[in-house]
Design a protein around this motif. Structure first.
Motif, PDB file in Angstrom:
ATOM      1  N   ASN A  27       0.947  -1.327  -0.112  1.00 25.24           N
ATOM      2  CA  ASN A  27      -0.062  -0.145  -0.058  1.00 25.24           C
ATOM      3  C   ASN A  27       1.088   1.202  -0.096  1.00 25.24           C
ATOM      4  OD1 ASN A  27      -2.538   1.330  -0.107  1.00 25.24           O
ATOM      5  ND2 ASN A  27      -2.638   1.598   2.193  1.00 25.24           N
ATOM      6  N   ASN A  28       1.737   1.269   0.681  1.00 26.64           N
ATOM      7  CA  ASN A  28       2.848   2.294   0.760  1.00 26.64           C
ATOM      8  C   ASN A  28       3.520   2.779  -0.662  1.00 26.64           C
ATOM      9  OD1 ASN A  28       2.361   2.663   3.644  1.00 26.64           O
ATOM     10  ND2 ASN A  28       4.302   1.711   4.260  1.00 26.64           N
ATOM     11  N   ILE A  29       3.977   1.635  -1.200  1.00 28.04           N
ATOM     12  CA  ILE A  29       4.440   1.577  -2.555  1.00 28.04           C
ATOM     13  C   ILE A  29       3.394   2.074  -3.755  1.00 28.04           C
ATOM     14  CG2 ILE A  29       5.553   0.388  -4.297  1.00 28.04           C
ATOM     15  CD1 ILE A  29       6.695  -1.552  -2.211  1.00 28.04           C
ATOM     16  N   ALA A  30       2.157   1.660  -3.498  1.00 28.34           N
ATOM     17  CA  ALA A  30       1.209   2.176  -4.610  1.00 28.34           C
ATOM     18  C   ALA A  30       0.991   3.526  -4.330  1.00 28.34           C
ATOM     19  CB  ALA A  30      -0.069   1.254  -4.240  1.00 28.34           C
ATOM     20  N   ASN A  31       1.222   4.076  -3.157  1.00 25.76           N
ATOM     21  CA  ASN A  31       0.925   5.533  -2.816  1.00 25.76           C
ATOM     22  C   ASN A  31       2.020   6.677  -2.836  1.00 25.76           C
ATOM     23  OD1 ASN A  31      -2.127   5.730  -2.194  1.00 25.76           O
ATOM     24  ND2 ASN A  31      -1.582   4.041  -0.965  1.00 25.76           N
ATOM     25  N   VAL A  32       3.085   6.108  -3.375  1.00 24.63           N
ATOM     26  CA  VAL A  32       4.294   6.688  -3.320  1.00 24.63           C
ATOM     27  C   VAL A  32       4.185   8.198  -4.104  1.00 24.63           C
ATOM     28  CG1 VAL A  32       5.121   5.744  -5.732  1.00 24.63           C
ATOM     29  CG2 VAL A  32       6.799   6.528  -4.248  1.00 24.63           C
ATOM     30  N   ASP A  33       3.070   8.441  -4.937  1.00 28.09           N
ATOM     31  CA  ASP A  33       2.968   9.713  -5.615  1.00 28.09           C
ATOM     32  C   ASP A  33       1.851  10.466  -5.169  1.00 28.09           C
ATOM     33  OD1 ASP A  33       5.639   9.544  -7.233  1.00 28.09           O
ATOM     34  OD2 ASP A  33       4.255   8.417  -8.440  1.00 28.09           O
ATOM     35  N   GLY A  36       0.178  14.064   0.101  1.00 26.91           N
ATOM     36  CA  GLY A  36      -0.452  14.058   1.593  1.00 26.91           C
ATOM     37  C   GLY A  36      -0.144  12.628   2.076  1.00 26.91           C
ATOM     38  N   TYR A  37      -0.043  11.813   1.428  1.00 28.31           N
ATOM     39  CA  TYR A  37       0.096  10.137   1.937  1.00 28.31           C
ATOM     40  C   TYR A  37       1.248   9.997   2.889  1.00 28.31           C
ATOM     41  CZ  TYR A  37      -0.092   5.153   2.301  1.00 28.31           C
ATOM     42  OH  TYR A  37      -0.128   3.908   2.748  1.00 28.31           O
ATOM     43  N   LYS A  38       0.949   9.534   4.064  1.00 29.77           N
ATOM     44  CA  LYS A  38       1.795   9.035   5.143  1.00 29.77           C
ATOM     45  C   LYS A  38       1.993   7.660   5.199  1.00 29.77           C
ATOM     46  CE  LYS A  38       2.298  13.525   6.459  1.00 29.77           C
ATOM     47  NZ  LYS A  38       3.668  14.051   5.946  1.00 29.77           N
ATOM     48  N   ALA A  39       3.245   7.276   4.874  1.00 27.72           N
ATOM     49  CA  ALA A  39       3.529   5.730   4.938  1.00 27.72           C
ATOM     50  C   ALA A  39       3.088   5.406   6.304  1.00 27.72           C
ATOM     51  CB  ALA A  39       5.092   5.591   4.833  1.00 27.72           C
ATOM     52  N   LYS A  40       3.043   3.820   6.310  1.00 29.45           N
ATOM     53  CA  LYS A  40       2.273   3.361   7.496  1.00 29.45           C
ATOM     54  C   LYS A  40       3.360   2.014   7.828  1.00 29.45           C
ATOM     55  CE  LYS A  40      -2.217   4.464   6.570  1.00 29.45           C
ATOM     56  NZ  LYS A  40      -2.110   5.791   6.050  1.00 29.45           N
ATOM     57  N   ASP A  41       3.310   1.694   9.431  1.00 26.14           N
ATOM     58  CA  ASP A  41       4.135   0.584   9.521  1.00 26.14           C
ATOM     59  C   ASP A  41       3.038  -0.430  10.261  1.00 26.14           C
ATOM     60  OD1 ASP A  41       6.629   1.079   8.710  1.00 26.14           O
ATOM     61  OD2 ASP A  41       7.102   2.538  10.247  1.00 26.14           O
ATOM     62  N   VAL A  42       3.621  -1.872  10.343  1.00 24.08           N
ATOM     63  CA  VAL A  42       2.797  -2.564  11.224  1.00 24.08           C
ATOM     64  C   VAL A  42       3.449  -2.783  12.536  1.00 24.08           C
ATOM     65  CG1 VAL A  42       1.907  -4.934  11.249  1.00 24.08           C
ATOM     66  CG2 VAL A  42       1.946  -4.098   9.199  1.00 24.08           C
ATOM     67  N   LYS A  43       2.850  -2.328  13.679  1.00 25.30           N
ATOM     68  CA  LYS A  43       3.450  -2.685  14.939  1.00 25.30           C
ATOM     69  C   LYS A  43       3.875  -4.236  15.146  1.00 25.30           C
ATOM     70  CE  LYS A  43       1.360   0.907  17.629  1.00 25.30           C
ATOM     71  NZ  LYS A  43       0.579   1.086  18.883  1.00 25.30           N
ATOM     72  N   PHE A  44       5.054  -4.555  15.430  1.00 25.58           N
ATOM     73  CA  PHE A  44       5.529  -5.747  15.944  1.00 25.58           C
ATOM     74  C   PHE A  44       5.417  -6.217  17.351  1.00 25.58           C
ATOM     75  CE2 PHE A  44       9.104  -8.579  17.406  1.00 25.58           C
ATOM     76  CZ  PHE A  44       8.699  -9.817  16.610  1.00 25.58           C
ATOM     77  N   TYR A  86       8.929  13.612   2.778  1.00 26.06           N
ATOM     78  CA  TYR A  86      10.243  13.400   1.951  1.00 26.06           C
ATOM     79  C   TYR A  86      10.038  14.304   0.703  1.00 26.06           C
ATOM     80  CZ  TYR A  86      11.767   9.581   4.872  1.00 26.06           C
ATOM     81  OH  TYR A  86      12.177   9.129   5.979  1.00 26.06           O
ATOM     82  N   ASN A  87       8.831  14.590   0.297  1.00 25.60           N
ATOM     83  CA  ASN A  87       8.541  15.226  -1.146  1.00 25.60           C
ATOM     84  C   ASN A  87       7.786  16.499  -0.659  1.00 25.60           C
ATOM     85  OD1 ASN A  87       9.296  12.786  -2.381  1.00 25.60           O
ATOM     86  ND2 ASN A  87       7.448  11.811  -1.885  1.00 25.60           N
ATOM     87  N   HIS A  88       7.719  17.336  -1.730  1.00 34.82           N
ATOM     88  CA  HIS A  88       7.106  18.666  -1.557  1.00 34.82           C
ATOM     89  C   HIS A  88       5.741  18.662  -1.186  1.00 34.82           C
ATOM     90  CE1 HIS A  88       7.034  17.726  -5.915  1.00 34.82           C
ATOM     91  NE2 HIS A  88       6.097  18.484  -5.960  1.00 34.82           N
ATOM     92  N   ASN A  91       3.968  13.758   0.913  1.00 38.40           N
ATOM     93  CA  ASN A  91       4.270  12.614   0.884  1.00 38.40           C
ATOM     94  C   ASN A  91       5.463  12.117   1.622  1.00 38.40           C
ATOM     95  OD1 ASN A  91       4.877   9.719  -0.170  1.00 38.40           O
ATOM     96  ND2 ASN A  91       3.287   9.880  -1.246  1.00 38.40           N
ATOM     97  N   ASN A  92       5.613  11.067   2.428  1.00 41.48           N
ATOM     98  CA  ASN A  92       6.837  10.672   3.335  1.00 41.48           C
ATOM     99  C   ASN A  92       7.004   9.143   2.826  1.00 41.48           C
ATOM    100  OD1 ASN A  92       4.994   9.200   4.777  1.00 41.48           O
ATOM    101  ND2 ASN A  92       5.957   9.663   6.735  1.00 41.48           N
ATOM    102  N   VAL A  93       6.665   8.697   1.680  1.00 42.03           N
ATOM    103  CA  VAL A  93       6.917   7.261   1.333  1.00 42.03           C
ATOM    104  C   VAL A  93       8.470   7.315   0.530  1.00 42.03           C
ATOM    105  CG1 VAL A  93       6.506   5.368  -0.118  1.00 42.03           C
ATOM    106  CG2 VAL A  93       4.763   6.632   0.916  1.00 42.03           C
ATOM    107  N   ASP A  94       9.323   6.637   1.257  1.00 40.74           N
ATOM    108  CA  ASP A  94      10.706   6.279   0.621  1.00 40.74           C
ATOM    109  C   ASP A  94      10.726   5.203  -0.080  1.00 40.74           C
ATOM    110  OD1 ASP A  94      13.327   6.142   0.076  1.00 40.74           O
ATOM    111  OD2 ASP A  94      13.993   6.385   2.176  1.00 40.74           O
ATOM    112  N   ILE A  95      10.765   5.171  -1.494  1.00 40.81           N
ATOM    113  CA  ILE A  95      10.487   4.040  -2.310  1.00 40.81           C
ATOM    114  C   ILE A  95      11.481   2.920  -2.372  1.00 40.81           C
ATOM    115  CG2 ILE A  95      11.556   4.975  -4.267  1.00 40.81           C
ATOM    116  CD1 ILE A  95       8.177   2.864  -4.209  1.00 40.81           C
TER     117      ILE A  95
END
Length: 131
Positions: A27-33, A36-44, A86-88, A91-95
């Protein structure tokens, strides 16, 4: 009687975690562009805590002690990484990071599948009498 000392349940929980992580990374990769999308993580931590609590055999020796035998069935939680951009476009997805994490997670998932297949193979051998 519990086969393989609960290892099937541990492997199942690990596969659930790896699947959730794979969905989140994809989902993060699909929303790279996406602006305003903020990357997500799964809590371990939730999975680690649940696994540790289920494998600890403890005895309550005082009435004020917390019980150890409660079932810890926590759902998968994803959290947004809101503290970076990371982006103007906000968006903060680092591909590169996401692709590396995805590859690592896929290797982990395949190792888990191989391990569970080995467990089933061992069970099949035992049932078949070594044939």
């Amino acid at each position: 009687m519990e086969f393989f000392s609960g290892s099937f349940q541990t492997l199942e929980n690990s596969l659930k975690y790896a699947s959730a992580k794979n969905r989140t990374l994809s989902n993060n990769i699909a929303n790279v562009d996406t602006p305003g999308y903020k990357a997500k993580d799964v809590k371990f931590k939730n999975y680690l805590s649940a696994e540790l609590e289920s494998s600890v055999n403890a005895v309550k020796t005082h009435p004020k002690h917390l019980p150890f035998n409660q079932s810890v069935s926590q759902p998968i939680h994803t959290v947004s990484r809101d503290n970076t951009t990371y982006n103007h476009n906000g968006n903060n997805v680092d591909i590169d990071k996401e692709m590396a994490e995805l590859a690592k997670n896929q290797i982990n998932y395949q190792a888990l599948v191989d391990r569970i297949n080995g467990k089933f193979s061992s069970l099949k051998t035992v049932i078949g009498g070594g044939n």
